[in-house]
Motif scaffolding. Structure first.
Motif, PDB file in Angstrom:
ATOM      1  N   GLY A 212      -5.572   8.734  -5.076  1.00  0.00           N
ATOM      2  CA  GLY A 212      -4.430   9.132  -4.371  1.00  0.00           C
ATOM      3  C   GLY A 212      -4.849   9.186  -2.846  1.00  0.00           C
ATOM      4  O   GLY A 212      -3.945   8.578  -1.929  1.00  0.00           O
TER       5      GLY A 212
ATOM      6  N   LYS B 220       3.828   1.489  -1.487  1.00  0.00           N
ATOM      7  CA  LYS B 220       4.610   1.858  -2.466  1.00  0.00           C
ATOM      8  C   LYS B 220       3.351   2.421  -3.529  1.00  0.00           C
ATOM      9  O   LYS B 220       3.883   3.171  -3.997  1.00  0.00           O
ATOM     10  CB  LYS B 220       5.021   0.294  -3.031  1.00  0.00           C
ATOM     11  CG  LYS B 220       6.275  -0.122  -2.338  1.00  0.00           C
ATOM     12  CD  LYS B 220       7.270   0.778  -2.820  1.00  0.00           C
ATOM     13  CE  LYS B 220       8.743   0.527  -2.240  1.00  0.00           C
ATOM     14  NZ  LYS B 220       9.762   1.661  -2.479  1.00  0.00           N
ATOM     15  N   VAL B 221       2.325   2.063  -3.432  1.00  0.00           N
ATOM     16  CA  VAL B 221       1.409   2.526  -4.420  1.00  0.00           C
ATOM     17  C   VAL B 221       1.084   3.918  -4.058  1.00  0.00           C
ATOM     18  O   VAL B 221       1.087   4.939  -4.799  1.00  0.00           O
ATOM     19  CB  VAL B 221       0.133   1.736  -4.511  1.00  0.00           C
ATOM     20  CG1 VAL B 221      -0.956   2.328  -5.203  1.00  0.00           C
ATOM     21  CG2 VAL B 221       0.575   0.217  -4.951  1.00  0.00           C
ATOM     22  N   GLU B 222       1.019   4.162  -2.877  1.00  0.00           N
ATOM     23  CA  GLU B 222       0.877   5.529  -2.281  1.00  0.00           C
ATOM     24  C   GLU B 222       1.669   6.515  -2.783  1.00  0.00           C
ATOM     25  O   GLU B 222       1.915   7.543  -3.139  1.00  0.00           O
ATOM     26  CB  GLU B 222       0.523   5.607  -0.812  1.00  0.00           C
ATOM     27  CG  GLU B 222      -0.049   6.769  -0.213  1.00  0.00           C
ATOM     28  CD  GLU B 222       0.838   7.889  -0.026  1.00  0.00           C
ATOM     29  OE1 GLU B 222       0.477   8.942  -0.264  1.00  0.00           O
ATOM     30  OE2 GLU B 222       2.149   7.726   0.254  1.00  0.00           O
TER      31      GLU B 222
ATOM     32  N   THR C 230       0.866  -1.172   0.124  1.00  0.00           N
ATOM     33  CA  THR C 230      -0.119   0.106  -0.085  1.00  0.00           C
ATOM     34  C   THR C 230       0.911   1.249   0.074  1.00  0.00           C
ATOM     35  O   THR C 230       0.709   2.207  -0.736  1.00  0.00           O
ATOM     36  CB  THR C 230      -0.895  -0.177   1.062  1.00  0.00           C
ATOM     37  OG1 THR C 230      -1.646  -1.121   1.339  1.00  0.00           O
ATOM     38  CG2 THR C 230      -1.967   1.200   1.189  1.00  0.00           C
TER      39      THR C 230
ATOM     40  N   LEU D  19      -3.144  -4.093  -6.176  1.00  0.00           N
ATOM     41  CA  LEU D  19      -2.076  -3.258  -5.555  1.00  0.00           C
ATOM     42  C   LEU D  19      -0.806  -3.592  -6.375  1.00  0.00           C
ATOM     43  O   LEU D  19       0.102  -2.757  -6.817  1.00  0.00           O
ATOM     44  CB  LEU D  19      -1.750  -3.136  -4.312  1.00  0.00           C
ATOM     45  CG  LEU D  19      -3.103  -2.400  -3.387  1.00  0.00           C
ATOM     46  CD1 LEU D  19      -2.943  -2.422  -2.129  1.00  0.00           C
ATOM     47  CD2 LEU D  19      -3.061  -0.906  -3.728  1.00  0.00           C
TER      48      LEU D  19
ATOM     49  N   ILE E 175      -0.328  -2.775 -10.096  1.00  0.00           N
ATOM     50  CA  ILE E 175      -0.078  -1.326 -10.174  1.00  0.00           C
ATOM     51  C   ILE E 175       1.428  -1.302 -10.037  1.00  0.00           C
ATOM     52  O   ILE E 175       2.049  -0.696 -10.615  1.00  0.00           O
ATOM     53  CB  ILE E 175      -0.808  -0.496  -9.294  1.00  0.00           C
ATOM     54  CG1 ILE E 175      -2.516  -0.436  -9.679  1.00  0.00           C
ATOM     55  CG2 ILE E 175      -0.521   0.823  -9.303  1.00  0.00           C
ATOM     56  CD1 ILE E 175      -3.393   0.323  -8.488  1.00  0.00           C
ATOM     57  N   PHE E 176       1.820  -1.803  -8.866  1.00  0.00           N
ATOM     58  CA  PHE E 176       3.268  -1.543  -8.624  1.00  0.00           C
ATOM     59  C   PHE E 176       3.975  -2.235  -9.591  1.00  0.00           C
ATOM     60  O   PHE E 176       5.284  -1.476 -10.009  1.00  0.00           O
ATOM     61  CB  PHE E 176       3.513  -2.192  -7.160  1.00  0.00           C
ATOM     62  CG  PHE E 176       4.923  -1.924  -6.564  1.00  0.00           C
ATOM     63  CD1 PHE E 176       5.427  -0.869  -6.330  1.00  0.00           C
ATOM     64  CD2 PHE E 176       5.837  -2.937  -6.415  1.00  0.00           C
ATOM     65  CE1 PHE E 176       6.615  -0.640  -6.001  1.00  0.00           C
ATOM     66  CE2 PHE E 176       7.099  -3.100  -5.979  1.00  0.00           C
ATOM     67  CZ  PHE E 176       7.624  -1.604  -6.124  1.00  0.00           C
TER      68      PHE E 176
ATOM     69  N   LEU F 126       3.600   6.268  -5.434  1.00  0.00           N
ATOM     70  CA  LEU F 126       3.196   6.478  -6.950  1.00  0.00           C
ATOM     71  C   LEU F 126       2.382   7.795  -6.866  1.00  0.00           C
ATOM     72  O   LEU F 126       2.827   8.592  -7.616  1.00  0.00           O
ATOM     73  CB  LEU F 126       2.747   5.416  -7.567  1.00  0.00           C
ATOM     74  CG  LEU F 126       3.601   4.086  -7.712  1.00  0.00           C
ATOM     75  CD1 LEU F 126       2.889   2.923  -8.410  1.00  0.00           C
ATOM     76  CD2 LEU F 126       4.944   4.518  -8.398  1.00  0.00           C
ATOM     77  N   PHE F 127       1.350   7.849  -6.021  1.00  0.00           N
ATOM     78  CA  PHE F 127       0.421   8.853  -6.288  1.00  0.00           C
ATOM     79  C   PHE F 127       1.128  10.060  -5.807  1.00  0.00           C
ATOM     80  O   PHE F 127       1.108  11.123  -6.323  1.00  0.00           O
ATOM     81  CB  PHE F 127      -0.755   8.644  -5.590  1.00  0.00           C
ATOM     82  CG  PHE F 127      -1.864   7.450  -6.106  1.00  0.00           C
ATOM     83  CD1 PHE F 127      -2.411   7.742  -7.489  1.00  0.00           C
ATOM     84  CD2 PHE F 127      -2.063   6.288  -5.535  1.00  0.00           C
ATOM     85  CE1 PHE F 127      -3.282   6.896  -8.138  1.00  0.00           C
ATOM     86  CE2 PHE F 127      -2.831   5.454  -6.222  1.00  0.00           C
ATOM     87  CZ  PHE F 127      -3.514   5.718  -7.494  1.00  0.00           C
TER      88      PHE F 127
ATOM     89  N   THR G 183      -6.034   6.092  -0.955  1.00  0.00           N
ATOM     90  CA  THR G 183      -4.845   5.178  -0.794  1.00  0.00           C
ATOM     91  C   THR G 183      -3.918   5.797   0.324  1.00  0.00           C
ATOM     92  O   THR G 183      -3.269   4.998   1.175  1.00  0.00           O
ATOM     93  CB  THR G 183      -4.051   4.824  -2.064  1.00  0.00           C
ATOM     94  OG1 THR G 183      -4.781   4.462  -3.487  1.00  0.00           O
ATOM     95  CG2 THR G 183      -2.822   4.276  -2.030  1.00  0.00           C
ATOM     96  N   GLY G 184      -3.597   6.994   0.544  1.00  0.00           N
ATOM     97  CA  GLY G 184      -2.812   7.640   1.246  1.00  0.00           C
ATOM     98  C   GLY G 184      -3.529   7.469   2.779  1.00  0.00           C
ATOM     99  O   GLY G 184      -2.686   7.184   3.496  1.00  0.00           O
TER     100      GLY G 184
ATOM    101  N   GLU H  41      -2.855   3.906   3.737  1.00  0.00           N
ATOM    102  CA  GLU H  41      -1.473   3.602   3.877  1.00  0.00           C
ATOM    103  C   GLU H  41      -1.054   4.322   5.433  1.00  0.00           C
ATOM    104  O   GLU H  41      -0.275   3.879   6.100  1.00  0.00           O
ATOM    105  CB  GLU H  41      -0.562   4.542   2.972  1.00  0.00           C
ATOM    106  CG  GLU H  41       0.890   4.111   2.749  1.00  0.00           C
ATOM    107  CD  GLU H  41       1.740   4.729   3.804  1.00  0.00           C
ATOM    108  OE1 GLU H  41       2.516   3.940   4.258  1.00  0.00           O
ATOM    109  OE2 GLU H  41       1.372   6.001   4.176  1.00  0.00           O
TER     110      GLU H  41
END
Lengths: 142, 142
Positions: B9, A14-16, A12, B132, B135-136, A18-19, B12-13, B16
DNA sequence: TATTGTTATACTCTATAACTATA
DNA sequence: TATAGTTATAGAGTATAACAATA
Protein backbone atom coordinates in the motif's frame (compact mmCIF):
# COMPACT_ATOMS: atom_id res chain seq x y z
CA UNK A 1 -11.39 -2.06 -22.51
CA UNK A 2 -11.64 1.63 -21.73
CA UNK A 3 -8.98 3.91 -23.08
CA UNK A 4 -8.42 5.05 -19.53
CA UNK A 5 -6.45 1.86 -18.94
CA UNK A 6 -3.84 3.05 -21.41
CA UNK A 7 -2.65 5.25 -18.57
CA UNK A 8 -0.28 3.86 -15.96
CA UNK A 9 -1.13 6.82 -13.74
CA UNK A 10 -4.81 6.07 -13.78
CA UNK A 11 -4.51 2.36 -13.06
CA UNK A 12 -1.88 2.96 -10.36
CA UNK A 13 -4.25 5.45 -8.76
CA UNK A 14 -7.11 2.99 -8.82
CA UNK A 15 -5.07 0.28 -7.12
CA UNK A 16 -3.77 2.80 -4.61
CA UNK A 17 -7.38 3.71 -3.87
CA UNK A 18 -8.06 0.08 -2.96
CA UNK A 19 -5.20 0.04 -0.45
CA UNK A 20 -6.12 3.46 0.90
CA UNK A 21 -9.74 2.48 1.51
CA UNK A 22 -8.81 -0.79 3.20
CA UNK A 23 -6.04 0.75 5.28
CA UNK A 24 -7.96 3.75 6.54
CA UNK A 25 -10.81 1.47 7.59
CA UNK A 26 -8.47 -0.85 9.43
CA UNK A 27 -6.64 1.99 11.15
CA UNK A 28 -9.82 3.70 12.40
CA UNK A 29 -9.90 1.74 15.69
CA UNK A 30 -6.35 2.92 16.41
CA UNK A 31 -7.41 6.52 15.73
CA UNK A 32 -4.65 7.18 13.19
CA UNK A 33 -4.55 7.71 9.45
CA UNK A 34 -2.21 6.10 6.94
CA UNK A 35 0.33 8.91 7.02
CA UNK A 36 0.44 8.95 10.81
CA UNK A 37 1.09 5.22 10.70
CA UNK A 38 4.02 5.95 8.40
CA UNK A 39 5.32 8.57 10.81
CA UNK A 40 5.20 6.06 13.66
CA UNK A 41 7.18 3.51 11.63
CA UNK A 42 9.85 6.10 10.87
CA UNK A 43 10.17 7.10 14.53
CA UNK A 44 10.43 3.45 15.51
CA UNK A 45 13.24 2.94 13.01
CA UNK A 46 15.12 6.15 13.76
CA UNK A 47 14.55 7.04 17.43
CA UNK A 48 15.33 10.64 18.42
CA UNK A 49 14.52 11.99 14.99
CA UNK A 50 13.22 15.56 14.90
CA UNK A 51 9.86 16.55 13.44
CA UNK A 52 11.63 18.14 10.49
CA UNK A 53 13.63 15.00 9.72
CA UNK A 54 10.50 12.86 9.60
CA UNK A 55 8.63 15.52 7.62
CA UNK A 56 11.38 15.70 4.99
CA UNK A 57 11.65 11.94 4.59
CA UNK A 58 7.92 11.41 4.17
CA UNK A 59 7.31 14.63 2.24
CA UNK A 60 4.88 15.97 4.81
CA UNK A 61 4.60 19.72 5.46
CA UNK A 62 6.14 20.70 8.81
CA UNK A 63 2.94 22.41 9.97
CA UNK A 64 0.99 19.26 9.17
CA UNK A 65 3.64 17.33 11.07
CA UNK A 66 2.92 19.39 14.19
CA UNK A 67 -0.69 18.22 14.28
CA UNK A 68 0.32 14.63 13.51
CA UNK A 69 2.83 14.57 16.37
CA UNK A 70 0.36 16.34 18.69
CA UNK A 71 -2.11 13.61 17.96
CA UNK A 72 0.29 10.69 18.31
CA UNK A 73 1.61 12.16 21.55
CA UNK A 74 -1.92 12.59 22.95
CA UNK A 75 -2.53 8.91 22.19
CA UNK A 76 0.72 8.13 24.06
CA UNK A 77 2.16 6.38 21.00
CA UNK A 78 5.28 8.55 21.20
CA UNK A 79 7.08 11.04 23.43
CA UNK A 80 8.54 14.47 22.70
CA UNK A 81 11.64 15.51 24.62
CA UNK A 82 13.74 18.59 23.96
CA UNK A 83 16.98 17.79 22.20
CA UNK A 84 19.77 18.81 24.65
CA UNK A 85 22.18 19.39 21.72
CA UNK A 86 19.74 21.74 19.94
CA UNK A 87 16.92 22.98 22.09
CA UNK A 88 14.95 24.23 19.09
CA UNK A 89 14.11 20.66 18.11
CA UNK A 90 12.53 17.63 19.73
CA UNK A 91 13.74 14.05 20.08
CA UNK A 92 10.83 11.84 19.11
CA UNK A 93 10.71 8.33 20.54
CA UNK A 94 8.09 5.64 20.25
CA UNK A 95 6.53 4.31 23.47
CA UNK A 96 5.89 0.66 24.34
CA UNK A 97 2.25 1.33 23.59
CA UNK A 98 3.25 2.76 20.23
CA UNK A 99 5.37 -0.30 19.45
CA UNK A 100 2.45 -2.56 20.31
CA UNK A 101 0.10 -0.55 18.07
CA UNK A 102 2.63 -0.82 15.26
CA UNK A 103 2.69 -4.62 15.54
CA UNK A 104 -1.09 -4.84 15.77
CA UNK A 105 -1.58 -2.54 12.80
CA UNK A 106 0.93 -4.36 10.71
CA UNK A 107 -0.66 -7.78 11.14
CA UNK A 108 -4.08 -6.30 10.34
CA UNK A 109 -2.84 -4.41 7.29
CA UNK A 110 -0.97 -7.46 6.04
CA UNK A 111 -4.28 -9.29 5.87
CA UNK A 112 -5.78 -6.43 3.83
CA UNK A 113 -2.86 -6.55 1.44
CA UNK A 114 -3.20 -10.30 0.98
CA UNK A 115 -6.88 -9.84 0.17
CA UNK A 116 -6.19 -7.15 -2.41
CA UNK A 117 -3.28 -9.09 -3.93
CA UNK A 118 -5.23 -12.36 -4.03
CA UNK A 119 -5.54 -12.41 -7.85
CA UNK A 120 -1.74 -12.53 -8.10
CA UNK A 121 0.54 -15.49 -7.44
CA UNK A 122 3.20 -15.04 -4.76
CA UNK A 123 5.77 -14.65 -7.49
CA UNK A 124 3.72 -12.02 -9.32
CA UNK A 125 3.15 -10.08 -6.10
CA UNK A 126 6.86 -10.02 -5.36
CA UNK A 127 7.55 -8.90 -8.92
CA UNK A 128 5.00 -6.11 -8.63
CA UNK A 129 6.69 -4.78 -5.51
CA UNK A 130 10.13 -4.96 -7.10
CA UNK A 131 8.95 -2.96 -10.10
CA UNK A 132 7.28 -0.31 -7.94
CA UNK A 133 10.35 0.04 -5.72
CA UNK A 134 12.53 0.36 -8.81
CA UNK A 135 10.43 3.32 -9.97
CA UNK A 136 10.37 4.95 -6.56
CA UNK A 137 14.10 4.52 -5.91
CA UNK A 138 14.92 5.99 -9.30
CA UNK A 139 13.19 9.31 -8.66
CA UNK A 140 14.46 9.46 -5.07
CA UNK A 141 17.98 9.59 -6.46
CA UNK A 142 17.22 12.35 -8.95
CA UNK B 1 15.75 -0.69 3.59
CA UNK B 2 12.98 0.86 5.66
CA UNK B 3 10.29 -1.42 7.01
CA UNK B 4 7.81 0.84 5.29
CA UNK B 5 8.67 -0.88 2.01
CA UNK B 6 7.22 -4.10 3.38
CA UNK B 7 3.87 -2.51 2.60
CA UNK B 8 2.45 -2.75 -0.90
CA UNK B 9 0.00 0.00 0.00
CA UNK B 10 2.75 2.41 0.93
CA UNK B 11 4.90 1.84 -2.13
CA UNK B 12 1.90 1.92 -4.46
CA UNK B 13 0.91 5.24 -2.89
CA UNK B 14 4.37 6.66 -3.41
CA UNK B 15 4.43 5.74 -7.10
CA UNK B 16 0.90 7.05 -7.50
CA UNK B 17 2.11 10.33 -5.98
CA UNK B 18 4.73 10.59 -8.74
CA UNK B 19 2.10 10.24 -11.46
CA UNK B 20 -0.31 12.56 -9.67
CA UNK B 21 2.31 15.32 -9.33
CA UNK B 22 3.39 15.04 -12.94
CA UNK B 23 -0.13 14.82 -14.31
CA UNK B 24 -1.61 17.71 -12.35
CA UNK B 25 1.30 19.90 -13.45
CA UNK B 26 0.84 18.95 -17.09
CA UNK B 27 -2.94 19.47 -16.96
CA UNK B 28 -2.71 22.95 -15.41
CA UNK B 29 -2.56 24.75 -18.81
CA UNK B 30 -5.79 22.99 -19.79
CA UNK B 31 -7.43 24.13 -16.55
CA UNK B 32 -8.55 20.64 -15.54
CA UNK B 33 -7.53 18.20 -12.84
CA UNK B 34 -6.81 14.49 -13.22
CA UNK B 35 -10.34 13.40 -12.33
CA UNK B 36 -11.91 15.86 -14.76
CA UNK B 37 -9.63 14.46 -17.46
CA UNK B 38 -10.99 11.01 -16.59
CA UNK B 39 -14.55 12.34 -16.86
CA UNK B 40 -13.82 13.72 -20.32
CA UNK B 41 -12.42 10.39 -21.48
CA UNK B 42 -15.54 8.59 -20.28
CA UNK B 43 -17.86 11.04 -22.05
CA UNK B 44 -15.82 10.66 -25.23
CA UNK B 45 -16.17 6.88 -25.03
CA UNK B 46 -19.83 6.81 -24.06
CA UNK B 47 -21.55 9.86 -25.59
CA UNK B 48 -24.94 10.81 -24.10
CA UNK B 49 -24.04 9.41 -20.68
CA UNK B 50 -25.75 11.11 -17.75
CA UNK B 51 -23.88 12.74 -14.89
CA UNK B 52 -24.90 9.90 -12.62
CA UNK B 53 -23.58 7.23 -14.99
CA UNK B 54 -20.17 8.87 -15.17
CA UNK B 55 -20.15 9.49 -11.42
CA UNK B 56 -20.89 5.84 -10.66
CA UNK B 57 -18.26 4.51 -13.03
CA UNK B 58 -15.51 6.74 -11.71
CA UNK B 59 -16.65 6.61 -8.09
CA UNK B 60 -17.15 10.36 -7.90
CA UNK B 61 -19.86 11.86 -5.70
CA UNK B 62 -22.79 13.21 -7.74
CA UNK B 63 -22.54 16.66 -6.12
CA UNK B 64 -18.86 16.77 -7.00
CA UNK B 65 -19.81 15.72 -10.51
CA UNK B 66 -22.07 18.80 -10.85
CA UNK B 67 -19.12 21.14 -10.31
CA UNK B 68 -16.88 19.08 -12.63
CA UNK B 69 -19.45 19.19 -15.43
CA UNK B 70 -20.13 22.91 -14.78
CA UNK B 71 -16.43 23.53 -15.20
CA UNK B 72 -15.96 21.38 -18.31
CA UNK B 73 -19.05 22.96 -19.88
CA UNK B 74 -17.78 26.48 -19.14
CA UNK B 75 -14.53 25.55 -20.91
CA UNK B 76 -16.64 24.32 -23.84
CA UNK B 77 -15.08 20.84 -23.63
CA UNK B 78 -18.56 19.28 -23.46
CA UNK B 79 -22.26 20.08 -23.90
CA UNK B 80 -25.25 19.35 -21.67
CA UNK B 81 -28.58 18.68 -23.37
CA UNK B 82 -31.73 17.48 -21.65
CA UNK B 83 -32.40 13.81 -22.30
CA UNK B 84 -35.75 13.71 -24.20
CA UNK B 85 -36.41 10.17 -22.86
CA UNK B 86 -35.90 11.23 -19.25
CA UNK B 87 -35.97 14.93 -18.69
CA UNK B 88 -34.47 14.62 -15.21
CA UNK B 89 -31.10 13.80 -16.68
CA UNK B 90 -28.66 15.30 -19.16
CA UNK B 91 -27.02 13.84 -22.24
CA UNK B 92 -23.35 14.73 -22.03
CA UNK B 93 -21.38 14.94 -25.25
CA UNK B 94 -17.81 15.98 -25.89
CA UNK B 95 -17.19 18.91 -28.24
CA UNK B 96 -14.59 19.08 -30.99
CA UNK B 97 -12.58 21.33 -28.70
CA UNK B 98 -12.87 18.71 -25.97
CA UNK B 99 -11.69 15.97 -28.33
CA UNK B 100 -8.70 18.07 -29.30
CA UNK B 101 -7.83 18.72 -25.65
CA UNK B 102 -8.06 15.00 -24.97
CA UNK B 103 -5.53 14.28 -27.73
CA UNK B 104 -3.21 17.04 -26.60
CA UNK B 105 -3.38 15.94 -22.97
CA UNK B 106 -2.77 12.33 -23.81
CA UNK B 107 0.40 12.97 -25.78
CA UNK B 108 1.70 15.19 -22.98
CA UNK B 109 0.82 12.73 -20.24
CA UNK B 110 2.35 9.87 -22.19
CA UNK B 111 5.67 11.67 -22.06
CA UNK B 112 5.34 12.02 -18.29
CA UNK B 113 4.62 8.33 -17.96
CA UNK B 114 7.65 7.42 -20.05
CA UNK B 115 9.82 9.58 -17.79
CA UNK B 116 8.52 7.98 -14.61
CA UNK B 117 8.76 4.48 -16.07
CA UNK B 118 12.27 5.05 -17.46
CA UNK B 119 13.96 2.71 -14.93
CA UNK B 120 11.90 -0.18 -16.32
CA UNK B 121 12.40 -2.04 -19.58
CA UNK B 122 9.48 -2.05 -22.02
CA UNK B 123 8.74 -5.61 -21.00
CA UNK B 124 8.79 -4.75 -17.29
CA UNK B 125 6.51 -1.77 -17.85
CA UNK B 126 4.00 -3.89 -19.69
CA UNK B 127 4.16 -6.49 -16.94
CA UNK B 128 3.57 -3.85 -14.28
CA UNK B 129 0.43 -2.66 -16.03
CA UNK B 130 -0.85 -6.21 -16.46
CA UNK B 131 -0.42 -6.92 -12.76
CA UNK B 132 -2.16 -3.69 -11.72
CA UNK B 133 -5.06 -4.30 -14.09
CA UNK B 134 -5.39 -7.85 -12.76
CA UNK B 135 -5.79 -6.46 -9.22
CA UNK B 136 -8.24 -3.77 -10.28
CA UNK B 137 -10.39 -6.07 -12.42
CA UNK B 138 -10.61 -8.57 -9.59
CA UNK B 139 -12.17 -6.17 -7.10
CA UNK B 140 -14.41 -4.61 -9.75
CA UNK B 141 -16.08 -8.01 -10.15
CA UNK B 142 -16.64 -8.50 -6.43
C1' DT C 1 -42.42 7.15 -3.89
C1' DA C 2 -37.90 7.16 -6.24
C1' DT C 3 -34.36 9.35 -9.04
C1' DT C 4 -31.41 13.21 -11.40
C1' DG C 5 -29.48 17.15 -10.74
C1' DT C 6 -28.74 21.31 -7.75
C1' DT C 7 -27.61 24.24 -3.82
C1' DA C 8 -25.98 25.45 0.69
C1' DT C 9 -23.22 23.95 3.98
C1' DA C 10 -19.71 21.55 6.59
C1' DC C 11 -15.86 18.73 7.04
C1' DT C 12 -11.08 16.95 6.09
C1' DC C 13 -6.69 17.65 4.63
C1' DT C 14 -3.08 20.49 3.65
C1' DA C 15 -0.41 24.80 2.80
C1' DT C 16 0.99 29.92 3.70
C1' DA C 17 2.45 33.48 6.59
C1' DA C 18 3.67 35.34 10.76
C1' DC C 19 5.27 34.29 15.17
C1' DT C 20 8.63 32.19 19.36
C1' DA C 21 12.64 30.24 20.92
C1' DT C 22 16.78 28.86 20.06
C1' DA C 23 21.24 28.60 17.20
C1' DT D 1 20.67 35.77 10.18
C1' DA D 2 18.86 31.06 9.93
C1' DT D 3 16.29 27.11 11.70
C1' DA D 4 12.65 24.04 14.52
C1' DG D 5 8.49 24.26 15.93
C1' DT D 6 3.95 26.67 16.57
C1' DT D 7 -0.34 29.16 15.59
C1' DA D 8 -3.97 31.29 12.94
C1' DT D 9 -5.83 31.25 8.80
C1' DA D 10 -7.10 30.09 4.15
C1' DG D 11 -7.60 27.12 0.39
C1' DA D 12 -8.52 22.77 -2.09
C1' DG D 13 -11.35 18.87 -2.51
C1' DT D 14 -15.09 16.34 -1.16
C1' DA D 15 -19.37 14.82 1.30
C1' DT D 16 -24.14 15.53 3.69
C1' DA D 17 -28.70 17.19 3.73
C1' DA D 18 -32.47 19.51 1.88
C1' DC D 19 -34.58 20.87 -2.28
C1' DA D 20 -36.84 21.13 -7.34
C1' DA D 21 -38.09 18.79 -11.37
C1' DT D 22 -39.33 14.68 -13.36
C1' DA D 23 -40.42 9.69 -13.46
Amino acid sequence: MSRIFKSYGFITGKVEQLFEMEFSQKLTPYDINVKQYGVLIKIDEKPNSSQKEIADELKIDRTTMVSFIDHLEALKYLTRTKNPQDRRSYCLTITDKGKQILEDCWSTLEQSEKKILSPLSDQEARLLKDLLIKIFKNQEES
